[in-house]
Write a protein that holds these residues in place. Structure first.
Motif, mmCIF file in Angstrom:
data_model
loop_
_atom_site.group_PDB
_atom_site.id
_atom_site.type_symbol
_atom_site.label_atom_id
_atom_site.label_comp_id
_atom_site.label_asym_id
_atom_site.label_seq_id
_atom_site.Cartn_x
_atom_site.Cartn_y
_atom_site.Cartn_z
ATOM 1 N N GLY A 1 1.205 -0.924 -0.050
ATOM 2 C CA GLY A 1 -0.036 -0.643 0.274
ATOM 3 C C GLY A 1 0.458 1.196 0.166
ATOM 4 O O GLY A 1 1.310 1.190 1.068
ATOM 5 N N THR B 1 -5.015 1.590 -1.424
ATOM 6 C CA THR B 1 -5.974 1.312 -1.278
ATOM 7 C C THR B 1 -6.596 2.449 -0.438
ATOM 8 O O THR B 1 -6.049 3.217 -0.666
ATOM 9 C CB THR B 1 -5.241 0.467 -0.410
ATOM 10 O OG1 THR B 1 -4.117 1.068 0.999
ATOM 11 C CG2 THR B 1 -4.311 -0.665 -0.190
ATOM 12 N N CYS C 1 -4.387 5.009 1.149
ATOM 13 C CA CYS C 1 -3.217 5.363 0.966
ATOM 14 C C CYS C 1 -3.406 7.134 0.303
ATOM 15 O O CYS C 1 -4.069 7.698 0.778
ATOM 16 C CB CYS C 1 -3.175 5.266 -0.098
ATOM 17 S SG CYS C 1 -2.147 3.198 -0.308
ATOM 18 N N HIS D 1 -2.143 -8.194 8.582
ATOM 19 C CA HIS D 1 -3.369 -7.522 9.398
ATOM 20 C C HIS D 1 -3.207 -7.912 10.696
ATOM 21 O O HIS D 1 -3.495 -8.920 10.541
ATOM 22 C CB HIS D 1 -4.582 -7.161 8.433
ATOM 23 C CG HIS D 1 -5.861 -6.689 8.955
ATOM 24 N ND1 HIS D 1 -5.437 -5.580 8.864
ATOM 25 C CD2 HIS D 1 -7.080 -6.585 9.726
ATOM 26 C CE1 HIS D 1 -6.487 -5.000 9.389
ATOM 27 N NE2 HIS D 1 -7.673 -5.893 9.713
ATOM 28 N N GLY E 1 -0.206 -3.209 3.866
ATOM 29 C CA GLY E 1 -1.428 -2.820 3.502
ATOM 30 C C GLY E 1 -0.679 -0.946 4.311
ATOM 31 O O GLY E 1 0.802 -0.468 4.467
ATOM 32 N N GLY F 1 -3.297 0.719 7.694
ATOM 33 C CA GLY F 1 -3.515 -0.176 7.217
ATOM 34 C C GLY F 1 -4.759 -0.327 5.649
ATOM 35 O O GLY F 1 -4.505 0.768 5.528
ATOM 36 N N PHE F 2 -5.728 -1.456 6.606
ATOM 37 C CA PHE F 2 -6.247 -1.877 5.518
ATOM 38 C C PHE F 2 -7.797 -1.383 5.928
ATOM 39 O O PHE F 2 -7.630 -1.595 6.686
ATOM 40 C CB PHE F 2 -6.602 -3.330 5.214
ATOM 41 C CG PHE F 2 -5.231 -3.239 4.411
ATOM 42 C CD1 PHE F 2 -4.767 -2.788 3.265
ATOM 43 C CD2 PHE F 2 -3.974 -4.165 5.187
ATOM 44 C CE1 PHE F 2 -3.610 -3.889 2.425
ATOM 45 C CE2 PHE F 2 -3.590 -5.259 4.236
ATOM 46 C CZ PHE F 2 -3.111 -4.789 3.697
ATOM 47 N N GLU G 1 -11.683 -3.422 2.748
ATOM 48 C CA GLU G 1 -10.810 -4.269 2.551
ATOM 49 C C GLU G 1 -9.564 -6.044 2.521
ATOM 50 O O GLU G 1 -9.990 -7.351 2.397
ATOM 51 C CB GLU G 1 -9.289 -3.867 1.771
ATOM 52 C CG GLU G 1 -9.567 -2.684 0.587
ATOM 53 C CD GLU G 1 -8.367 -1.525 1.100
ATOM 54 O OE1 GLU G 1 -8.433 -0.219 0.654
ATOM 55 O OE2 GLU G 1 -8.082 -1.266 2.194
ATOM 56 N N ALA H 1 4.501 0.371 8.152
ATOM 57 C CA ALA H 1 4.047 -0.792 7.100
ATOM 58 C C ALA H 1 5.171 -0.882 7.217
ATOM 59 O O ALA H 1 6.110 -1.739 6.352
ATOM 60 C CB ALA H 1 3.935 0.700 5.997
#
Ligand code: SAM
Length: 242
Positions: A87, A114, A117, A164, A194, A198-199, A203, A224
């Motif tokens: 990401g 994502t 982002c 995750h 991610g 994060g996601f 997602e 990250a």
């Protein structure tokens, strides 16, 4: 690593059956920076997996010629192809991931947009990342130049792992399960990390629906780039590459 010094990078179209031609910046680096002379041994990679041991036989004002003594395939490469889908994060941190990921053997980097982002890389950034990957390949003794692109078609692969938190399942465990499922050594693995935010829940649900494998990287929330390197190293460990 074949030799304990830096390899030179020469595009395949400058390499014949028995000769390698150095020009442009690689010639400059060879002669002006490294002060190589006729008769010196020089290791060359072409970015497609070829590694050449050469001996310099000619140095002119703008180019040099090396005579190929030996050719080897896939020196410094992993047996499994690893894609790192990251990401997109702040560009200097992305630079760092490209450099370190190349050293660790990543075959392909896919900066992914994502939901959370905050950055969108320009075409110039992609060029910069390709340059960084090329320098890292030379320095670390690899023979394949990793691709950097934004086409996540590898995500159709059946061996996808995404990081995750809060699953309490480690990388080793997931890779063992994938190997059992395939009943043969894995050929390729895609790793997804991610961005700083994060996601999103959507997602994560999507990834799970596509059959991607979630892994946890421990109790602390990692930045990250720390997560990317950790996930890579744990993967290498699990497939027996470190
Ligand atoms: N606030 C975000 C969250 O709670 O998901 C934090 C994201 S973290 C800074 C950036 C990325 O690193 C995550 O999306 C994940 O892919 C990975 N990551 C960081 N720490 C992790 C952990 N302990 N377990 C699994 N993945 C982790």
């Amino acid at each position: 690593v074949e030799e304990h010094f830096e390899n030179f990078f020469v595009e395949p179209d400058k390499i014949s059956v028995d000769r390698v031609r150095f020009d442009g910046s690689e010639f400059h680096h060879l002669v002006k920076v490294k002060r190589k002379a006729v008769g010196d041994q020089v290791n060359v990679v072409d970015g497609t997996g070829n590694f050449y041991s050469t001996r310099l036989i000619e140095i002119k004002s703008g180019h040099a010629i090396g005579e190929i003594a030996k050719k080897q395939r896939r020196v410094g490469e992993l047996a499994v192809s690893i894609q790192l889908v990251q990401g997109v994060i702040r560009h200097q941190r992305m630079d760092w991931i490209i450099e370190k990921g190349t050293e660790l053997g990543v075959d392909r980097f896919i900066p992914l947009q994502t939901e959370y982002c905050q950055f969108r890389p320009s075409e110039l950034k992609f060029q910069r990342w390709k340059r960084l990957a090329r320098n890292a390949v030379k320095q670390c003794g690899r023979s394949v130049l990793p691709k950097v692109d934004d086409l996540p078609d590898c995500l159709r692969s059946s061996s996808v792992i995404f990081a995750h938190p809060l699953k309490h399942v480690g990388v080793k465990n997931v890779i063992e399960k994938m190997q059992q499922k395939h009943q043969q050594p894995l050929q390729s693995i895609s790793l997804i990390v991610g961005p700083e935010g994060g996601f999103s829940d959507t997602e994560v649900e999507q990834f799970l629906r596509w059959g991607y494998n979630q892994v946890d990287l421990g109790q602390r929330r990692l930045r990250a780039e720390t997560a990317a390197i950790t996930l890579l190293v744990l993967t290498l460990e699990a497939i027996g590459e470190v």
